[in-house]
Write a protein that holds these residues in place. Structure first.
Motif, PDB file in Angstrom:
ATOM      1  N   UNK A   1     -14.874  -5.632 -32.172  1.00 22.52           N
ATOM      2  CA  UNK A   1     -16.045  -5.187 -32.923  1.00 22.52           C
ATOM      3  C   UNK A   1     -15.788  -5.285 -34.430  1.00 22.52           C
ATOM      4  N   UNK A   2     -14.612  -4.838 -34.861  1.00 18.71           N
ATOM      5  CA  UNK A   2     -14.285  -4.890 -36.293  1.00 18.71           C
ATOM      6  C   UNK A   2     -14.224  -6.325 -36.805  1.00 18.71           C
ATOM      7  N   UNK A   3     -13.760  -7.240 -35.962  1.00 24.13           N
ATOM      8  CA  UNK A   3     -13.727  -8.645 -36.367  1.00 24.13           C
ATOM      9  C   UNK A   3     -15.145  -9.210 -36.459  1.00 24.13           C
ATOM     10  N   UNK A   4     -16.029  -8.804 -35.545  1.00 21.95           N
ATOM     11  CA  UNK A   4     -17.428  -9.244 -35.593  1.00 21.95           C
ATOM     12  C   UNK A   4     -18.122  -8.779 -36.867  1.00 21.95           C
ATOM     13  N   UNK A   5     -17.742  -7.576 -37.333  1.00 20.77           N
ATOM     14  CA  UNK A   5     -18.371  -6.992 -38.523  1.00 20.77           C
ATOM     15  C   UNK A   5     -17.696  -7.425 -39.825  1.00 20.77           C
ATOM     16  N   UNK A   6     -16.644  -8.202 -39.724  1.00 25.77           N
ATOM     17  CA  UNK A   6     -15.935  -8.633 -40.918  1.00 25.77           C
ATOM     18  C   UNK A   6     -15.019  -7.588 -41.507  1.00 25.77           C
ATOM     19  N   UNK A   7     -14.749  -6.511 -40.764  1.00 23.12           N
ATOM     20  CA  UNK A   7     -13.846  -5.462 -41.242  1.00 23.12           C
ATOM     21  C   UNK A   7     -12.385  -5.798 -40.958  1.00 23.12           C
ATOM     22  N   UNK A   8     -12.181  -6.769 -40.086  1.00 22.86           N
ATOM     23  CA  UNK A   8     -10.835  -7.162 -39.673  1.00 22.86           C
ATOM     24  C   UNK A   8     -10.839  -8.673 -39.518  1.00 22.86           C
ATOM     25  N   UNK A   9      -9.783  -9.319 -39.985  1.00 28.09           N
ATOM     26  CA  UNK A   9      -9.694 -10.772 -39.875  1.00 28.09           C
ATOM     27  C   UNK A   9      -8.852 -11.145 -38.660  1.00 28.09           C
ATOM     28  N   UNK A  10      -9.343 -12.088 -37.878  1.00 27.75           N
ATOM     29  CA  UNK A  10      -8.610 -12.512 -36.688  1.00 27.75           C
ATOM     30  C   UNK A  10      -7.369 -13.313 -37.088  1.00 27.75           C
ATOM     31  N   UNK A  11      -6.345 -13.241 -36.244  1.00 28.95           N
ATOM     32  CA  UNK A  11      -5.129 -14.026 -36.480  1.00 28.95           C
ATOM     33  C   UNK A  11      -5.298 -15.463 -36.006  1.00 28.95           C
ATOM     34  N   UNK A  12      -6.201 -15.670 -35.063  1.00 30.30           N
ATOM     35  CA  UNK A  12      -6.477 -17.004 -34.530  1.00 30.30           C
ATOM     36  C   UNK A  12      -7.924 -17.035 -34.065  1.00 30.30           C
ATOM     37  N   UNK A  13      -8.465 -18.248 -33.928  1.00 27.07           N
ATOM     38  CA  UNK A  13      -9.826 -18.395 -33.444  1.00 27.07           C
ATOM     39  C   UNK A  13     -10.867 -18.253 -34.532  1.00 27.07           C
ATOM     40  N   UNK A  14     -12.131 -18.379 -34.137  1.00 27.46           N
ATOM     41  CA  UNK A  14     -13.241 -18.327 -35.099  1.00 27.46           C
ATOM     42  C   UNK A  14     -14.383 -17.463 -34.584  1.00 27.46           C
ATOM     43  N   UNK A  15     -15.126 -16.890 -35.527  1.00 25.71           N
ATOM     44  CA  UNK A  15     -16.358 -16.165 -35.234  1.00 25.71           C
ATOM     45  C   UNK A  15     -17.444 -16.737 -36.132  1.00 25.71           C
ATOM     46  N   UNK A  16     -18.537 -17.205 -35.521  1.00 25.14           N
ATOM     47  CA  UNK A  16     -19.660 -17.742 -36.286  1.00 25.14           C
ATOM     48  C   UNK A  16     -20.900 -16.904 -36.035  1.00 25.14           C
TER      49      UNK A  16
END
Length: 329
Positions: free
Chosen positions: A53-68
């Motif tokens: 959820x935090x990665x979807x909201x831009x509060x946390x950056x993923x170590x791998x992969x992408x979210x568009x």
């Protein structure tokens, strides 16, 4: 259908300071959300749901992969991507407590570039819809938990984003307010055709509102399917068995050991076993348990099943390949 959100192979690893141990919170998670869908993003505590959820909201950056989001990579064009999503996160950090109800609506709409005049009519509609009109000039810190939560969701809707993320929207609410909020959300889903992602432990919310359920366990997606399909899948294995006599202590112990999701109720006039069978052929093993002591079976019926039971069964299965086996039965 148009894909609004595309999550491709995201992972997140945390390190313990003292031991330097690596904790894989999210492992290669992928899913999509289409325009107008209402999707439940679920998982037990510690499953990796919150990190996702935090990665979807831009509060946390993923170590791998992408979210568009709307075709914009959140790691490369974060601000542009986040223009298309608004979120109500768990806790009380979604509002300014020293502003009134209406001032909160105006303030957060202003952050999105809307003037008071532009949002006046929509704000009035939301205040009426969420039963907050009489409280519009009261400070937020004087409102009940339920009213604060309703206002936070109204603020998110007023942003007019393509995607709304609701994290535990009914957490901490009493039964009456939780029901009221579910009814409001059902109206919004029906009338506005918003793309909504709901994270919740309140399974009636998921069952009543969501088209699909994405369940994460141990950092991985273990199921991604329509709620109606999951209910049908498990409904065929939910049975209520009426017995002519009580089970012995040994039988009861074996029942709970072999079928941990079963329920056994015994009284002076009847004994009932309610059980969810993981595989269709498990019914023979259940009857063998009754047969070994000659327990009389008076009736057996299929029973209805709710999404909470589905969720428990899926999480109990654990891994993707185990769920695939269940689905093929």
């Amino acid at each position: 259908m148009e894909k609004i959100i595309e999550v491709r192979g995201i992972s997140k690893v945390y390190g313990r300071r003292k031991t330097k141990e690596k904790i894989h919170a999210v492992r290669d998670v992928s899913f999509t959300v289409n325009r107008g869908e209402v999707v439940g993003l679920l998982g037990p505590n510690g499953a990796g749901k919150t990190s996702t959820i935090k990665m979807l909201c831009g509060l946390l950056e993923s170590d791998a992969g992408t979210i568009s989001i709307h075709g914009l990579d959140i790691n490369k064009k974060r601000l542009k991507a986040l223009e298309h999503i608004s979120a109500v996160l768990e806790g009380n950090r979604n509002l300014y407590w020293r502003l009134t109800v209406r001032e909160n609506l105006e303030y957060f709409a202003g952050n999105r570039g809307y003037s008071r005049k532009q949002i006046a009519d929509q704000a009035d509609k939301l205040l009426e819809q969420f039963n907050l009109k009489e409280k519009e000039n009261e400070l937020v810190n004087g409102l009940s938990r339920g009213m604060q939560q309703k206002l936070a969701i109204a603020v998110a809707l007023l942003a007019n984003t393509g995607v709304i993320l609701l994290d535990e929207p009914t957490l901490g609410l009493d039964v009456e307010v939780s029901y009221e909020l579910r009814e409001i959300l059902k109206t919004i889903v029906k009338e506005e055709k918003r793309t909504i992602i709901i994270s919740s432990h309140d399974m009636p919310v998921v069952q009543e509102l969501c088209d699909r359920a994405i369940i994460i366990n141990k950092g991985e997606v273990v199921i991604d399917d329509r709620v109606e399909n999951l209910l049908k899948l498990f409904e065929t294995r939910a049975y209520s068995v009426k017995l002519g006599e009580p089970l012995s202590l040994e039988q009861e112990s074996k029942l709970r050991g072999r079928f941990p999701l079963s329920m056994y109720q015994a009284s002076s006039h009847e004994s009932i076993v309610e059980v969810n069978l993981e595989h269709s052929q498990d019914i023979y093993e259940l009857f063998d348990l009754f047969k070994e002591e000659g327990t009389i079976v008076e009736s057996i019926d299929r029973t209805t099943i709710d999404f909470e039971q589905v969720f428990i069964q899926i999480v109990k299965g654990g891994k993707k390949h185990e769920m695939a086996t269940v689905i093929e039965c």
